[in-house]
Scaffold this active site. Structure first.
Site: not given
Length: 360
Positions: A145, A175, A335
């Site tokens: 990330r 996402q 998710r």
């Protein structure tokens, strides 16, 4: 969807030469294929998930189907990734992404490790290729990330184990997959459904465009002038759409975008790393706020979507996000299931030989 998946798996295994990464871990076991649940490919043709473009229509279809199976039958997969280890490096704060990856990996029998990278960039202390060549000898999969898409692309280039994009400045593929899983659960086939995205043409908008294109669905994206999605991403989405029949519209009028839509989606006006632009964006974006008046212009059955965290009173009002039309927590739940499917497919799933582990 079942017919297209079955056809895809057959054609991929019969006619496609797959460039697979060869892990430095347990190399004597590479190439083993364990029994897989119904309609799950025994060979996945995507070595990394750096971009939704890596998956393409077949890969998106596979992830979403498997996610649905895993959500319905979690017990069937409790040992699917036994002995596998995943490491996560996050340069940005996270609630949903971190916990759903950790919970997902553990629920599949694997181990998850987290490295807080918010104090400095991943390649600040040593060359990214050196980091990659260390990690590939310790773990089976890397989740990043980051602020820069280039960091994720570089890691995927250098590491011999799968790399997953858990958010960058350019894309947020996990996402969007969870979002379309939510829409599929609500509406079924998405071919004739329309998603309206209003707000900033950011990483989430990019991944929604690409995922919509892969599914052959319809999407309208309305942004202020100067805040439209990246032209290269749009071009890629439209190229995919030519194959799948998807419809893509870029607009500046939020009212045109939401008219009759089945879902309205928004995101933060100011993303992490854009704090210096916050005052200017706060002046520009109010016409794109999703409020009761804007929701009323969508179809009566329309749902409201947001990737969270939401800035209540800015991009969305309380009466919308807390309404029965809101599916934001379904998105958050999904998710977990979408990422479990990604982990399974990238790591091959199934049982490993009861030999001594490289991690022992």
């Amino acid at each position: 969807m079942s017919q297209s998946i079955a056809t895809v798996y057959k054609s991929q295994s019969a006619g496609t030469q797959v460039q697979k990464k060869e892990s430095k871990l347990n190399t004597h076991m590479q190439g083993r294929v364990a029994a897989a649940p119904e309609r799950v490919p025994q060979v996945f043709w995507c070595p990394d998930l750096v971009s939704t473009r890596d998956l393409g229509p077949a890969g998106v279809d596979a992830v979403l189907h498997l996610a649905g199976v895993m959500k319905a039958r979690p017990a069937d997969f409790r040992r699917a990734l036994t002995g596998r280890q995943m490491v996560m490096f996050f340069e940005k704060p996270s609630l949903r992404t971190r916990l759903t990856f950790e919970a997902g990996m553990v629920s599949l029998g694997g181990t998850a490790m987290f490295v807080d990278q918010t104090h400095e960039r991943l390649d600040a202390r040593e060359k990214l290729s050196d980091v990659a060549h260390n990690l590939e000898r310790w773990v089976d999969l890397i989740v990043l990330r980051t602020f820069s898409q280039q960091t994720i692309e570089g890691m995927a280039q250098y590491a011999s184990v799968p790399v997953i994009n858990a958010l960058s400045d350019l894309e947020h593929p996990c996402q969007a997959l969870a979002d379309y899983l939510t829409l599929l659960e609500r509406f079924g086939d998405m071919k004739d459904r329309c998603l309206a995205y209003v707000g900033d043409g950011n990483n989430v908008a990019h991944s929604l465009l690409l995922t919509c294109a892969c599914l052959g669905s319809r999407i309208r994206v309305a942004t202020p002038a100067g805040y439209a999605p990246d032209p290269q991403i749009v071009a890629c989405a439209r190229e995919i759409a030519e194959e799948t029949g998807a419809e893509i519209q870029l607009l500046t009028d939020p009212h045109r975008a939401v008219a009759g839509a089945d879902a309205i989606y928004t995101d933060a006006w100011t993303s992490m790393g854009q704090e210096r632009e916050e005052d200017e964006r706060t002046r520009i974006f109010p016409p794109y706020q999703v409020n009761a008046e804007l929701m009323a212009e969508a179809a009566p059955h329309a749902v409201f979507m947001h990737c969270l965290p939401a800035h209540r009173g800015l991009e969305v009002t309380d009466d919308v996000i807390d309404s029965p039309q809101s599916v934001v927590f379904e998105q958050a739940e999904n998710r977990l299931h979408a990422q479990k499917a990604i982990l399974y497919l990238l790591l091959g799933g199934g049982d490993r030989l009861p030999a001594r582990s490289a991690h022992a």
